[in-house]
Write an enzyme that holds these catalytic residues in place. Structure first.
Site, PDB file in Angstrom:
ATOM      1  N   HIS A 123     -12.642 -32.096  -2.782  1.00  0.00           N
ATOM      2  CA  HIS A 123     -12.642 -31.917  -3.453  1.00  0.00           C
ATOM      3  C   HIS A 123     -11.475 -30.876  -4.371  1.00  0.00           C
ATOM      4  CE1 HIS A 123     -12.698 -30.144  -7.744  1.00  0.00           C
ATOM      5  NE2 HIS A 123     -13.460 -28.953  -7.066  1.00  0.00           N
ATOM      6  N   CYS A 150     -18.039 -30.484  -9.857  1.00  0.00           N
ATOM      7  CA  CYS A 150     -17.147 -30.732  -9.206  1.00  0.00           C
ATOM      8  C   CYS A 150     -18.094 -31.854  -8.193  1.00  0.00           C
ATOM      9  CB  CYS A 150     -16.121 -29.934  -8.872  1.00  0.00           C
ATOM     10  SG  CYS A 150     -16.193 -28.994 -10.182  1.00  0.00           S
ATOM     11  N   ASN A 208      -7.371 -27.944 -10.544  1.00  0.00           N
ATOM     12  CA  ASN A 208      -8.801 -28.998 -10.202  1.00  0.00           C
ATOM     13  C   ASN A 208      -8.906 -29.616 -11.175  1.00  0.00           C
ATOM     14  OD1 ASN A 208     -11.376 -28.922  -9.583  1.00  0.00           O
ATOM     15  ND2 ASN A 208     -11.688 -26.388  -9.657  1.00  0.00           N
TER      16      ASN A 208
HETATM   17  O1  UT7 Z   1     -14.276 -26.596  -8.364  1.00  0.00           O
HETATM   18  C1  UT7 Z   1     -15.051 -25.268  -8.500  1.00  0.00           C
HETATM   19  C2  UT7 Z   1     -14.173 -24.297  -8.849  1.00  0.00           C
HETATM   20  N1  UT7 Z   1     -13.705 -22.803  -8.308  1.00  0.00           N
HETATM   21  C3  UT7 Z   1     -12.916 -22.658  -7.335  1.00  0.00           C
HETATM   22  O2  UT7 Z   1     -13.231 -23.485  -6.651  1.00  0.00           O
HETATM   23  C4  UT7 Z   1     -12.551 -21.240  -6.974  1.00  0.00           C
HETATM   24  C5  UT7 Z   1     -12.291 -21.059  -5.982  1.00  0.00           C
HETATM   25  N2  UT7 Z   1     -11.896 -19.475  -5.524  1.00  0.00           N
HETATM   26  C6  UT7 Z   1     -10.832 -19.164  -5.673  1.00  0.00           C
HETATM   27  O3  UT7 Z   1      -9.917 -19.876  -5.615  1.00  0.00           O
HETATM   28  C7  UT7 Z   1     -10.077 -17.796  -5.244  1.00  0.00           C
HETATM   29  O4  UT7 Z   1     -10.854 -16.544  -5.417  1.00  0.00           O
HETATM   30  C8  UT7 Z   1      -9.096 -17.762  -6.463  1.00  0.00           C
HETATM   31  C9  UT7 Z   1      -7.789 -18.572  -7.071  1.00  0.00           C
HETATM   32  C10 UT7 Z   1     -10.485 -18.247  -8.148  1.00  0.00           C
HETATM   33  C11 UT7 Z   1      -8.898 -15.964  -6.657  1.00  0.00           C
HETATM   34  O5  UT7 Z   1      -8.167 -16.083  -5.435  1.00  0.00           O
HETATM   35  P1  UT7 Z   1      -8.319 -14.650  -4.597  1.00  0.00           P
HETATM   36  O6  UT7 Z   1      -7.324 -14.602  -3.929  1.00  0.00           O
HETATM   37  O7  UT7 Z   1      -9.908 -14.502  -4.647  1.00  0.00           O
HETATM   38  O8  UT7 Z   1      -7.535 -13.133  -6.032  1.00  0.00           O
HETATM   39  P2  UT7 Z   1      -9.703 -12.408  -6.027  1.00  0.00           P
HETATM   40  O9  UT7 Z   1      -9.956 -12.765  -6.933  1.00  0.00           O
HETATM   41  O10 UT7 Z   1      -9.438 -11.473  -4.862  1.00  0.00           O
HETATM   42  O11 UT7 Z   1      -8.370 -11.306  -7.280  1.00  0.00           O
HETATM   43  C12 UT7 Z   1      -7.019 -10.770  -6.143  1.00  0.00           C
HETATM   44  C13 UT7 Z   1      -6.118  -9.892  -7.481  1.00  0.00           C
HETATM   45  C14 UT7 Z   1      -7.183  -9.083  -8.612  1.00  0.00           C
HETATM   46  O12 UT7 Z   1      -6.332  -8.043  -8.723  1.00  0.00           O
HETATM   47  P3  UT7 Z   1      -6.523  -6.731  -8.228  1.00  0.00           P
HETATM   48  O13 UT7 Z   1      -8.104  -6.362  -8.779  1.00  0.00           O
HETATM   49  O14 UT7 Z   1      -6.484  -6.721  -6.350  1.00  0.00           O
HETATM   50  O15 UT7 Z   1      -5.631  -5.374  -8.897  1.00  0.00           O
HETATM   51  C15 UT7 Z   1      -7.263 -10.341  -9.410  1.00  0.00           C
HETATM   52  O16 UT7 Z   1      -7.029  -9.073 -11.148  1.00  0.00           O
HETATM   53  O17 UT7 Z   1      -5.243 -10.571  -8.179  1.00  0.00           O
HETATM   54  C16 UT7 Z   1      -5.604 -10.759  -9.566  1.00  0.00           C
HETATM   55  N3  UT7 Z   1      -5.605 -12.081 -10.098  1.00  0.00           N
HETATM   56  C17 UT7 Z   1      -4.405 -12.515 -10.867  1.00  0.00           C
HETATM   57  N4  UT7 Z   1      -3.155 -11.582 -10.820  1.00  0.00           N
HETATM   58  C18 UT7 Z   1      -2.003 -12.449 -11.270  1.00  0.00           C
HETATM   59  C19 UT7 Z   1      -6.821 -12.719 -11.283  1.00  0.00           C
HETATM   60  N5  UT7 Z   1      -6.216 -13.667 -11.216  1.00  0.00           N
HETATM   61  C20 UT7 Z   1      -5.069 -13.464 -11.414  1.00  0.00           C
HETATM   62  C21 UT7 Z   1      -3.964 -14.334 -11.700  1.00  0.00           C
HETATM   63  N6  UT7 Z   1      -2.349 -14.068 -11.659  1.00  0.00           N
HETATM   64  N7  UT7 Z   1      -3.466 -15.883 -12.051  1.00  0.00           N
END
Ligand code: UT7
Length: 324
Positions: free
Chosen positions: A251, A113, A280
């Site tokens: 980004h 990215c 993204n």
């Molecule tokens: O270009 C670079 C590429 N990537 C990035 O920049 C990504 C950077 N990271 C992020 O943007 C965030 O970490 C995410 C958007 C990927 C995730 O958000 P988060 O607030 O960090 O959520 P998390 O991974 O801590 O997950 C929280 C909960 C989990 O459930 P439990 O364990 O609390 O029960 C996940 O299983 O949200 C759940 N979850 C979802 N729920 C509904 C994860 N993905 C989803 C989804 N829909 N799509």
């Protein structure tokens, strides 16, 4: 000293869209979760026969028209992509062919990215050194092909698209400072291990999740906020000795990441966010954002602009420039 600047911008996204509602029917997610956690509402997805180079050619044509120059004026085509059309010829060569820019050299830049800023830095250096007159820098991605559509934690994030800029020598303003960085300790947090030549896609790896994007979202999030904040401080300081800027173009990975960086720097109102419409798009996100900012009048000559990006690797990059 000779200065290089961006004199034309252009973008292209494929017409097909995938909304959060569509994703609700594919994986266990919700429109509300995606909006709240990422800011994304929809993303564009290319048809199966369309490659990154096809998107790049359309964006390049728009940038050349904006700059008022022709394909015969190009010395080099630089394509930043994580999703090349094929192992070779490079995507940049496919773009040269598509544009019939026969005089131009062509090379791909792989820095995930952060690739667009890496490419812009190389283009600027070649022009400032007097080696070249005009370089086309493109970020183009078909990340939908690298997405695991069964993994809700990643498949809601990415989209396809391309953005391009024309770089040439300018008498006022232009590129002022760059930072190109990497941190190989981050390889485990964001990767796609299978599909290269160390681990080719063999029959037993066909269904491996490692063929697609694997991500530990929290770790990437923390790295992104910390690194972008520090990197913006350094490039702005190097360029102007202060954090005073008119526009921050980060980004587009997550609206919450951008808001956090904007707040830490005290420039939240200057930070551009358009992730709601595109998701993204990796290396394409910054040139797409620049094109929209120019079209909407948010980007005007003389403005101080800072670009900041991060990505798998980890990589990161920043640029400070004065809009021409
Ligand atoms: O270009 C670079 C590429 N990537 C990035 O920049 C990504 C950077 N990271 C992020 O943007 C965030 O970490 C995410 C958007 C990927 C995730 O958000 P988060 O607030 O960090 O959520 P998390 O991974 O801590 O997950 C929280 C909960 C989990 O459930 P439990 O364990 O609390 O029960 C996940 O299983 O949200 C759940 N979850 C979802 N729920 C509904 C994860 N993905 C989803 C989804 N829909 N799509």
């Amino acid at each position: 000293m000779r200065h290089a600047g961006i004199v034309g911008v252009g973008m292209y996204v494929p017409p097909g869209t995938l909304t959060n509602r569509d994703l609700e029917r594919m994986v266990d997610t919700s429109d509300e979760w995606i909006r709240q956690r990422t800011g994304i509402e929809e993303r564009h997805i290319a048809d199966p026969e369309v490659g990154s180079s096809d998107l790049a050619v359309q964006a390049a044509k728009a940038a050349l028209a904006d700059a008022g120059c022709g394909t015969e004026d190009l010395d080099l085509i630089l394509v930043a992509t994580t999703t090349p059309d094929q192992p070779f010829p490079t995507t940049a060569v496919m773009v040269q062919k598509g544009l019939e820019a026969w005089r131009a050299g062509a090379v791909d830049v792989g820095a995930t990215c952060s690739g667009f800023i890496y490419g812009l830095s190389l283009a600027g250096a070649l022009i400032e050194a007097g080696r070249m007159e005009r370089v086309l820098v493109i970020g183009a991605e078909t990340l939908s092909r690298l997405t695991n559509w069964e993994d809700r934690s990643t498949c809601v994030l990415f989209g396809d698209g391309a953005g391009a800029v024309v770089v040439q020598a300018v008498s006022e303003g232009g590129l002022r400072a760059f930072e190109l960085g990497a941190d190989g300790r981050g390889t485990e947090f964001l990767n796609a291990w299978v599909g290269g030549f160390k681990r080719p896609v063999t029959a037993d790896l066909l269904d491996s999740p490692n063929r697609f994007i694997n991500m530990t979202g929290r770790e990437v999030f923390k790295f992104a906020v910390r690194t972008m904040e520090e990197s913006v401080r350094r490039v702005a300081d190097r360029a102007w000795g202060s954090l005073e800027m008119d526009l921050l173009v980060p980004h587009q990975a997550n609206a919450r990441i951008i808001e956090a960086v904007g707040q830490r720097l005290g420039v939240a109102d200057k930070a551009l966010i358009n992730i709601q419409r595109y998701g993204n798009t990796s290396a394409a996100s910054i040139p797409i954002a620049l094109t929209e900012a120019k079209a909407s009048g948010r980007l005007r000559p003389g403005m101080r602009v800072v670009l900041t990006g991060f990505g798998g690797g980890f990589t990161y990059a920043g640029a400070a420039l004065e809009w021409v």
